[in-house]
Design an enzyme around this catalytic site. Structure first.
Site, PDB file in Angstrom:
ATOM      1  N   GLY A  98      61.674  23.938  16.067  1.00 24.86           N
ATOM      2  CA  GLY A  98      60.384  24.223  16.709  1.00 24.86           C
ATOM      3  C   GLY A  98      59.900  23.124  17.618  1.00 24.86           C
ATOM      4  N   GLY A 100      58.319  20.221  18.380  1.00 30.81           N
ATOM      5  CA  GLY A 100      57.819  19.119  17.578  1.00 30.81           C
ATOM      6  C   GLY A 100      57.060  18.117  18.428  1.00 30.81           C
ATOM      7  N   ASP A 133      56.253  11.799  15.156  1.00 30.88           N
ATOM      8  CA  ASP A 133      54.843  11.676  15.542  1.00 30.88           C
ATOM      9  C   ASP A 133      54.412  12.598  16.685  1.00 30.88           C
ATOM     10  OD1 ASP A 133      56.211  10.503  17.580  1.00 30.88           O
ATOM     11  OD2 ASP A 133      55.423   8.477  17.259  1.00 30.88           O
ATOM     12  N   GLY A 134      55.357  13.312  17.284  1.00 29.41           N
ATOM     13  CA  GLY A 134      54.986  14.206  18.386  1.00 29.41           C
ATOM     14  C   GLY A 134      54.627  13.480  19.673  1.00 29.41           C
ATOM     15  N   ARG A 191      54.994  19.815  31.714  1.00 30.94           N
ATOM     16  CA  ARG A 191      56.133  20.463  32.333  1.00 30.94           C
ATOM     17  C   ARG A 191      55.920  21.966  32.416  1.00 30.94           C
ATOM     18  NH1 ARG A 191      61.086  19.770  27.913  1.00 30.94           N
ATOM     19  NH2 ARG A 191      60.101  20.961  26.262  1.00 30.94           N
ATOM     20  N   ARG A 198      64.187  29.626  24.072  1.00 28.19           N
ATOM     21  CA  ARG A 198      65.523  29.061  23.840  1.00 28.19           C
ATOM     22  C   ARG A 198      66.369  30.010  23.009  1.00 28.19           C
ATOM     23  NH1 ARG A 198      63.977  23.302  23.595  1.00 28.19           N
ATOM     24  NH2 ARG A 198      61.916  23.262  24.553  1.00 28.19           N
ATOM     25  N   ASP A 268      69.141  24.829  20.291  1.00 29.41           N
ATOM     26  CA  ASP A 268      67.688  24.764  20.515  1.00 29.41           C
ATOM     27  C   ASP A 268      67.365  24.152  21.864  1.00 29.41           C
ATOM     28  OD1 ASP A 268      68.822  22.544  18.852  1.00 29.41           O
ATOM     29  OD2 ASP A 268      66.927  21.588  19.355  1.00 29.41           O
ATOM     30  N   ASN A 269      68.364  23.591  22.531  1.00 25.46           N
ATOM     31  CA  ASN A 269      68.151  23.038  23.865  1.00 25.46           C
ATOM     32  C   ASN A 269      68.782  23.919  24.946  1.00 25.46           C
ATOM     33  OD1 ASN A 269      66.740  20.849  22.852  1.00 25.46           O
ATOM     34  ND2 ASN A 269      68.550  19.541  22.715  1.00 25.46           N
TER      35      ASN A 269
HETATM   36  P1  AMP Z   1      65.883  17.307  20.534  1.00 24.63           P
HETATM   37  O1  AMP Z   1      67.219  16.978  19.969  1.00 24.63           O
HETATM   38  O2  AMP Z   1      65.247  16.180  21.309  1.00 24.63           O
HETATM   39  O3  AMP Z   1      65.887  18.576  21.318  1.00 24.63           O
HETATM   40  O4  AMP Z   1      64.903  17.516  19.302  1.00 24.63           O
HETATM   41  C1  AMP Z   1      65.245  18.271  18.157  1.00 24.63           C
HETATM   42  C2  AMP Z   1      63.993  18.593  17.376  1.00 24.63           C
HETATM   43  O5  AMP Z   1      63.281  17.398  17.022  1.00 24.63           O
HETATM   44  C3  AMP Z   1      62.997  19.457  18.114  1.00 24.63           C
HETATM   45  O6  AMP Z   1      62.430  20.344  17.202  1.00 24.63           O
HETATM   46  C4  AMP Z   1      61.988  18.446  18.624  1.00 24.63           C
HETATM   47  O7  AMP Z   1      60.746  19.033  18.881  1.00 24.63           O
HETATM   48  C5  AMP Z   1      61.931  17.443  17.465  1.00 24.63           C
HETATM   49  N1  AMP Z   1      61.497  16.100  17.935  1.00 24.63           N
HETATM   50  C6  AMP Z   1      62.197  15.217  18.651  1.00 24.63           C
HETATM   51  N2  AMP Z   1      61.489  14.099  18.884  1.00 24.63           N
HETATM   52  C7  AMP Z   1      60.271  14.265  18.311  1.00 24.63           C
HETATM   53  C8  AMP Z   1      59.081  13.476  18.213  1.00 24.63           C
HETATM   54  N3  AMP Z   1      58.955  12.271  18.769  1.00 24.63           N
HETATM   55  N4  AMP Z   1      58.048  13.997  17.508  1.00 24.63           N
HETATM   56  C9  AMP Z   1      58.144  15.213  16.954  1.00 24.63           C
HETATM   57  N5  AMP Z   1      59.216  16.002  17.004  1.00 24.63           N
HETATM   58  C10 AMP Z   1      60.285  15.554  17.674  1.00 24.63           C
HETATM   59 MG    MG Z   2      64.937  19.768  22.235  1.00 25.62          MG
END
Ligand code: AMP
Ligand code: MG
Length: 513
Positions: A98, A100, A133-134, A191, A198, A268-269
């Site tokens: 989701g 995040g 931390d989002g 953005r 996705r 997810d990407n």
């Molecule tokens: P990613 O590999 O960057 O696409 O991230 C995989 C998952 O981790 C996704 O659900 C992102 O929303 C979550 N995520 C990555 N970095 C953060 C962050 N700094 N705070 C919260 N969620 C994160």
């Molecule tokens: Mg991602």
């Protein structure tokens, strides 16, 4: 900006968790949860994309809009939310993931009826933040802001970036996961995309056996973003899957054309619209290397290396096919479509290479030419972008050493120069057999080969500059990336300086953001 025109049709249609509970958790059976930006005390605008803002119907920026750009003091019509999706990460099922670090403001419609979704990245935690931390740091925000726009101007399908702002808050990050956490400046990117859906959204509903919602989601996606599909019933869903395959293959071909390595091609990407999405530890390729992966997390298996992106996208499409099976119910069709994907992709890829070389059409003998060329590129560590720029200048009198000296990352010994000469001979023979004029051939090359690509070291320098308050380089890079097929700044169309060969955050990147 016309913020008051933003609406959230997605949340009206689909099941969601409207509890406003900020706790990180699983939210079964729903596609979104309400989520609020954290709010920031001292935001400061770094960059704003005026052209994009006008184009999507948000209009011009005024000083008061800075609040919106970091998610502060939102008007009542902006009911913010985060979407739930699942995914396969590095080949393994990861369950619910989701948004995040992304929060959606909703959608705006421009005067031509075109819909655009708007979201903040780095504006605060959501139920899907999974112990994080989002927030996002300046480093990763600059990388997303600049690269998504660079891809757009290169002609590659992508999400786009509207603004980049400091939050005024510091964020703790352990950049290389080495036990050395440091404070970094926090930033938020706004953005946009036609849709941020996705593969993972479909995977989540399917894994939870929420087949009615799955079907609604597919119908919604077709009605809004795949209007070319006119069929009904199961045929409609078959065409949907076929069209996603085509868009994905076309996207991969474009990545290969410009030398883009995504770095984290988890499902997810993967955008269901065939857009480049989630700019993390990506990199433009300097020296040609099929095994190049910029992502340190990916180093052990090099699953997401440059040369594997075609295969991996097919693997990801297999996962999507599994998710759509309850609607399509035809294994043979799904298997055939996926097998066809490989054939379609490689043909599109080779036709793309033909254009880069200025060939009229793909011939059987070109396969061998390309294989030899790949060997030469790897062995002589030739810069992907510069190689094609220099190739345009090649003529029978050219001195190979001086033509390619500044393109190679190794010293061009006599033996290596001879290899270049052999290649040039074969290349010129192939050009002679073209049925198009040399002028047309050169035009194909100029349209397919950028003169400027946003190299990691340039991003690295730009981030250092912004960190100490200088934005001249950001502005200059913005002009360069808006005109990638011209050479506005010769100093940017050179190979990576040796000093950056082993710089963390430059030659290698982590997912830390
Ligand atoms: P990613 O590999 O960057 O696409 O991230 C995989 C998952 O981790 C996704 O659900 C992102 O929303 C979550 N995520 C990555 N970095 C953060 C962050 N700094 N705070 C919260 N969620 C994160
Ligand atoms: Mg991602």
């Amino acid at each position: 900006m016309n913020i008051e025109q933003i609406k959230q049709p997605f949340t009206d249609i689909f099941p969601g968790d409207l509890s406003d509970n900020p706790m990180q958790r699983n939210t079964p059976k729903v596609l979104f949860a309400s989520a609020k930006p954290a709010g920031f005390d001292g935001p400061k605008l770094i960059a704003f994309n005026q052209t994009l803002s006008e184009e999507i119907g948000l209009g011009p920026y005024e000083e008061k809009d800075l609040d919106f750009l970091v998610g502060n003091n939102l008007p009542d019509n902006v009911k913010t939310y985060a979407t739930a999706y699942a995914g396969h990460q590095f080949g393994n099922w990861a369950g619910q993931l989701g948004d995040g670090r992304a929060i959606l403001a909703g959608e705006i419609i421009n005067k031509h009826g075109k819909k655009t979704e708007i979201q903040w990245k780095g504006a605060g935690a959501t139920p899907y933040s999974r112990h994080a931390d989002g927030r996002a740091v300046l480093r990763s925000s600059v990388r997303e802001y600049l690269m998504s726009e660079a891809m757009f101007h290169l002609g590659v399908p992508t999400t786009r970036a509207l603004s980049l702002a400091f939050t005024g808050e510091d964020v703790v990050r352990d950049i290389m996961y080495s036990g050395n956490p440091q404070l970094e400046k926090g930033a938020v990117v706004v953005r946009t995309a036609e849709s941020f859906l996705r593969f993972g959204h479909f995977e989540l509903m399917s894994a939870q056996r929420e087949y009615d919602t799955l079907q609604d989601l597919v119908d919604f996606t077709i009605d809004n973003y795949y209007r070319e599909i006119k069929a009904d019933g199961i045929q409609k869903y078959k065409e949907f899957f076929e069209n996603i395959c085509t868009r994905t293959a076309d996207l991969m071909t474009e990545w290969f054309r410009v030398g883009f390595v995504h770095g984290v091609m988890n499902t997810d990407n993967m955008s269901v619209l065939g857009l480049t999405i989630d700019y993390g530890p990506y990199s433009m390729m300097d020296e040609y290397d099929l095994n190049f992966t910029p992502n340190t997390t990916d180093l052990p298996g090099r699953r997401y290396a440059f040369g594997k992106q075609g295969q991996i996208s097919q693997w990801n499409l297999w996962q999507l096919a599994n998710s759509l099976h309850p609607l399509i119910k035809d294994e043979k069709f799904l298997e055939d479509t996926l097998n066809h994907y490989g054939t379609y992709f490689w043909k599109a890829h080779d036709e793309m290479l033909c254009k880069k070389f200025g060939f009229d059409e793909l011939r059987e003998s070109d396969e061998e030419f390309f294989t030899n060329w790949q060997g030469l590129m790897q062995e002589l560590q030739l810069d992907y972008t510069l190689f094609f720029n220099q190739l345009e200048k090649l003529n029978p009198e050219s001195d190979m050493k001086s033509l390619f000296e500044n393109v190679s990352y190794v010293i061009l010994s006599d033996q290596r120069v001879r290899k270049l000469e052999d290649f040039a001979k074969k290349y010129e023979e192939r050009l002679l057999s073209n049925t198009i004029s040399r002028e047309t051939s050169l035009l194909l090359m100029k349209q397919s080969n950028p003169k400027f690509t946003l190299r990691n070291y340039l991003l690295y320098e730009c981030i250092e500059e912004i960190n100490i308050g200088n934005t001249e380089m950001l502005e200059k890079l913005t002009r360069a990336l808006e005109n990638p097929y011209e050479e506005l700044y010769p100093e940017y169309s050179v190979k990576r300086p040796a000093a950056y060969d082993d710089t963390a955050g430059c030659s290698t990147l982590s997912c830390s953001s």
